[in-house]
Design a protein around this motif. Structure first.
Motif, PDB file in Angstrom:
ATOM      1  N   GLY A 143      13.767  13.742 -12.510  1.00 21.09           N
ATOM      2  CA  GLY A 143      14.288  14.527 -11.400  1.00 21.09           C
ATOM      3  C   GLY A 143      15.513  13.910 -10.761  1.00 21.09           C
ATOM      4  N   ARG A 144      15.572  12.591 -10.723  1.00 17.37           N
ATOM      5  CA  ARG A 144      16.721  11.920 -10.090  1.00 17.37           C
ATOM      6  C   ARG A 144      18.017  12.152 -10.863  1.00 17.37           C
ATOM      7  NH1 ARG A 144      12.730   7.812  -8.938  1.00 17.37           N
ATOM      8  NH2 ARG A 144      13.241   6.695 -10.863  1.00 17.37           N
ATOM      9  N   ILE A 145      17.911  12.478 -12.150  1.00 19.32           N
ATOM     10  CA  ILE A 145      19.117  12.723 -12.947  1.00 19.32           C
ATOM     11  C   ILE A 145      19.180  14.181 -13.419  1.00 19.32           C
ATOM     12  CG2 ILE A 145      19.343  10.315 -13.667  1.00 19.32           C
ATOM     13  CD1 ILE A 145      18.052  11.119 -16.357  1.00 19.32           C
ATOM     14  N   ASN A 146      18.412  15.047 -12.735  1.00 25.94           N
ATOM     15  CA  ASN A 146      18.394  16.478 -13.039  1.00 25.94           C
ATOM     16  C   ASN A 146      17.947  16.767 -14.480  1.00 25.94           C
ATOM     17  OD1 ASN A 146      19.374  17.290 -10.438  1.00 25.94           O
ATOM     18  ND2 ASN A 146      21.426  16.643 -11.082  1.00 25.94           N
ATOM     19  N   GLU A 147      16.995  15.970 -14.933  1.00 26.43           N
ATOM     20  CA  GLU A 147      16.430  16.183 -16.261  1.00 26.43           C
ATOM     21  C   GLU A 147      14.992  16.667 -16.082  1.00 26.43           C
ATOM     22  OE1 GLU A 147      17.386  16.941 -19.498  1.00 26.43           O
ATOM     23  OE2 GLU A 147      18.714  15.220 -19.120  1.00 26.43           O
ATOM     24  N   ARG A 148      14.742  17.921 -16.428  1.00 21.93           N
ATOM     25  CA  ARG A 148      13.427  18.502 -16.232  1.00 21.93           C
ATOM     26  C   ARG A 148      12.452  17.968 -17.275  1.00 21.93           C
ATOM     27  NH1 ARG A 148      10.733  22.904 -18.371  1.00 21.93           N
ATOM     28  NH2 ARG A 148       9.168  23.853 -17.020  1.00 21.93           N
ATOM     29  N   ILE A 149      11.281  17.561 -16.818  1.00 19.59           N
ATOM     30  CA  ILE A 149      10.225  17.092 -17.707  1.00 19.59           C
ATOM     31  C   ILE A 149       8.970  17.900 -17.421  1.00 19.59           C
ATOM     32  CG2 ILE A 149       8.794  15.134 -18.392  1.00 19.59           C
ATOM     33  CD1 ILE A 149      11.051  13.296 -17.449  1.00 19.59           C
ATOM     34  N   THR A 150       8.447  18.560 -18.453  1.00 19.25           N
ATOM     35  CA  THR A 150       7.203  19.314 -18.323  1.00 19.25           C
ATOM     36  C   THR A 150       6.028  18.350 -18.435  1.00 19.25           C
ATOM     37  OG1 THR A 150       8.212  21.268 -19.314  1.00 19.25           O
ATOM     38  CG2 THR A 150       5.805  21.160 -19.315  1.00 19.25           C
ATOM     39  N   ARG A 151       5.054  18.489 -17.570  1.00 20.73           N
ATOM     40  CA  ARG A 151       3.878  17.648 -17.647  1.00 20.73           C
ATOM     41  C   ARG A 151       2.633  18.514 -17.833  1.00 20.73           C
ATOM     42  NH1 ARG A 151       2.619  14.506 -12.184  1.00 20.73           N
ATOM     43  NH2 ARG A 151       0.723  14.090 -13.385  1.00 20.73           N
ATOM     44  N   GLY A 152       1.522  17.869 -18.144  1.00 20.40           N
ATOM     45  CA  GLY A 152       0.258  18.586 -18.243  1.00 20.40           C
ATOM     46  C   GLY A 152      -0.036  19.180 -19.609  1.00 20.40           C
ATOM     47  N   ALA A 153       0.749  18.852 -20.626  1.00 18.32           N
ATOM     48  CA  ALA A 153       0.540  19.432 -21.953  1.00 18.32           C
ATOM     49  C   ALA A 153      -0.639  18.766 -22.668  1.00 18.32           C
ATOM     50  CB  ALA A 153       1.802  19.277 -22.788  1.00 18.32           C
ATOM     51  N   THR A 154      -1.212  19.499 -23.617  1.00 15.13           N
ATOM     52  CA  THR A 154      -2.249  18.968 -24.503  1.00 15.13           C
ATOM     53  C   THR A 154      -1.634  18.677 -25.868  1.00 15.13           C
ATOM     54  OG1 THR A 154      -4.065  20.108 -23.388  1.00 15.13           O
ATOM     55  CG2 THR A 154      -4.425  19.458 -25.676  1.00 15.13           C
ATOM     56  N   TYR A 155      -1.772  17.433 -26.290  1.00 15.84           N
ATOM     57  CA  TYR A 155      -1.206  16.943 -27.554  1.00 15.84           C
ATOM     58  C   TYR A 155      -2.329  16.880 -28.586  1.00 15.84           C
ATOM     59  CZ  TYR A 155       1.080  13.194 -30.468  1.00 15.84           C
ATOM     60  OH  TYR A 155       1.625  12.412 -31.456  1.00 15.84           O
ATOM     61  N   ILE A 156      -2.141  17.565 -29.719  1.00 12.88           N
ATOM     62  CA  ILE A 156      -3.076  17.456 -30.836  1.00 12.88           C
ATOM     63  C   ILE A 156      -2.459  16.530 -31.868  1.00 12.88           C
ATOM     64  CG2 ILE A 156      -4.294  18.664 -32.670  1.00 12.88           C
ATOM     65  CD1 ILE A 156      -4.479  21.090 -30.968  1.00 12.88           C
ATOM     66  N   CYS A 157      -3.214  15.509 -32.231  1.00 11.73           N
ATOM     67  CA  CYS A 157      -2.717  14.528 -33.193  1.00 11.73           C
ATOM     68  C   CYS A 157      -3.286  14.821 -34.573  1.00 11.73           C
ATOM     69  CB  CYS A 157      -3.080  13.105 -32.756  1.00 11.73           C
ATOM     70  SG  CYS A 157      -2.181  11.819 -33.667  1.00 11.73           S
ATOM     71  N   VAL A 158      -2.405  14.933 -35.557  1.00 10.63           N
ATOM     72  CA  VAL A 158      -2.788  15.137 -36.949  1.00 10.63           C
ATOM     73  C   VAL A 158      -2.406  13.893 -37.752  1.00 10.63           C
ATOM     74  CG1 VAL A 158      -2.600  17.640 -36.803  1.00 10.63           C
ATOM     75  CG2 VAL A 158      -0.592  16.291 -37.479  1.00 10.63           C
ATOM     76  N   SER A 159      -2.963  13.764 -38.928  1.00  9.58           N
ATOM     77  CA  SER A 159      -2.750  12.552 -39.708  1.00  9.58           C
ATOM     78  C   SER A 159      -1.372  12.470 -40.343  1.00  9.58           C
ATOM     79  CB  SER A 159      -3.813  12.436 -40.809  1.00  9.58           C
ATOM     80  OG  SER A 159      -5.069  12.118 -40.259  1.00  9.58           O
ATOM     81  N   GLY A 160      -0.841  13.615 -40.838  1.00 17.69           N
ATOM     82  CA  GLY A 160       0.379  13.533 -41.613  1.00 17.69           C
ATOM     83  C   GLY A 160       0.110  12.798 -42.914  1.00 17.69           C
ATOM     84  N   PRO A 161       1.143  12.330 -43.631  1.00 14.29           N
ATOM     85  CA  PRO A 161       2.551  12.453 -43.255  1.00 14.29           C
ATOM     86  C   PRO A 161       3.157  13.813 -43.575  1.00 14.29           C
ATOM     87  CG  PRO A 161       2.381  11.262 -45.314  1.00 14.29           C
ATOM     88  CD  PRO A 161       0.972  11.497 -44.852  1.00 14.29           C
ATOM     89  N   ARG A 162       2.430  14.636 -44.298  1.00 17.66           N
ATOM     90  CA  ARG A 162       2.991  15.954 -44.595  1.00 17.66           C
ATOM     91  C   ARG A 162       3.077  16.773 -43.311  1.00 17.66           C
ATOM     92  NH1 ARG A 162      -0.634  20.054 -44.316  1.00 17.66           N
ATOM     93  NH2 ARG A 162      -2.849  19.490 -44.403  1.00 17.66           N
ATOM     94  N   LEU A 163       4.003  17.718 -43.284  1.00 16.81           N
ATOM     95  CA  LEU A 163       4.071  18.687 -42.211  1.00 16.81           C
ATOM     96  C   LEU A 163       3.072  19.801 -42.501  1.00 16.81           C
ATOM     97  CD1 LEU A 163       7.959  18.723 -41.959  1.00 16.81           C
ATOM     98  CD2 LEU A 163       6.349  17.410 -40.569  1.00 16.81           C
ATOM     99  N   GLY A 164       2.549  20.434 -41.471  1.00 20.66           N
ATOM    100  CA  GLY A 164       1.406  21.321 -41.615  1.00 20.66           C
ATOM    101  C   GLY A 164       1.716  22.666 -42.249  1.00 20.66           C
TER     102      GLY A 164
END
Length: 281
Positions: A143-164
């Motif tokens: 916020g101090r540099i006018n860069e918006r950051i979204t919070r509160g997201a849910t991150y799902i972690c997959v193994s990779g390395p391939r893309l889904g």
């Protein structure tokens, strides 16, 4: 002390005045590299490149236990990761900065998820897996540099390395995911076992592949088209964060092992006690 874990593209820390370098060898094996100890402005800082200095490690090859342990042994009480992520929501756009606050583990049996076992039993609470204090500090820095950051997201972690596959991407959306990535688990949970306040600044590279428009589907080449610009924004946020006083880690996080270890002290071997004492610091 704050530890910075650099993800894709963040293999060094600009402005870090390096004072020392500690080997990444730990009781849990070799970390991704040496831990750099230095200063940025008024703050002592630790730095470790998650994938190694030349990005030689795939997500499932990273020794997350060694990385977290090495940082804790070097004095870290807070851990801020930087990670490339895909978006599972139209409103979270490529180029955005996002801070996940919930996680779903969709990785396979190729990752060691805990420091415990082998004679030391513990059950750590991860209902609220990240540090609200650290998340808010990073959002404020943006916020101090006018860069918006979204919070509160849910991150799902997959193994990779391939893309889904597209079916997998759509399924992750149905599971309630907002972001998909390959590296934050078990890192986030190991940080809690080490009584460190944890947060990640996610840099959105793509829409994964859930959209029907194939031009929007993730590819290794496509990831890097916007990534340099997004990474530059993330570096600016970090500079803003370090230009001010850092938050204090929550007392509940710093005491998270207080009632989690079930094994009696007299049943713990001297070798186990050594690494457990580091986690309890």
């Amino acid at each position: 002390m704050l530890a910075i874990v650099g993800g894709t593209g963040l293999y060094d820390l600009q402005g870090l005045k390096i004072k020392d370098r500690i080997s990444g060898q730990t009781p849990f094996g070799q970390a991704s590299g040496d831990v750099l100890i230095g200063e940025i402005g008024q703050h002592p800082i630790l730095f470790l490149a998650r994938h190694g200095s030349s990005h030689r490690l795939l997500p499932h090859e990273i020794n997350y236990r060694a990385n977290v342990f090495a940082l804790k042994a070097a004095g870290a009480t807070m851990m801020l990761g930087f990670s490339a992520v895909g978006s599972l929501r139209m409103e979270i756009k490529p180029g955005d900065l996002v801070m996940p606050e919930q996680y779903i583990d969709w990785t396979k049996a190729d990752r060691l998820r805990t420091f415990f076992g082998g004679g030391v039993a513990a059950h750590i609470s991860t209902a609220k897996p990240v540090s609200p204090n650290l998340v808010q500090a990073v959002v404020n820095a943006g916020g101090r540099i006018n860069e918006r950051i979204t919070r509160g997201a849910t991150y799902i972690c997959v193994s990779g390395p391939r893309l889904g596959t597209q079916a997998e991407s759509q399924w992750l959306r149905q599971m309630g995911g907002d972001l998909v990535g390959m590296t934050n688990i078990p890192e986030v949970f190991l940080a809690r076992e080490a009584q460190m306040a944890y947060a990640t600044l996610g840099m959105v590279t793509d829409y994964d592949c859930w959209l029907e428009d194939e031009s929007q589907h993730v590819s290794a080449l496509g990831i890097f088209e916007l990534y340099g610009e997004t990474l530059a924004k993330a570096r600016d946020v970090l500079d803003s964060l370090l230009a001010h006083a850092l938050p204090e880690p929550e007392a509940t996080i710093r005491q998270s092992l207080s009632h989690a270890v079930l094994t009696a002290d007299d049943a713990i071997t001297p070798e186990q006690r050594q690494w457990l004492d580091v986690l309890r610091r």
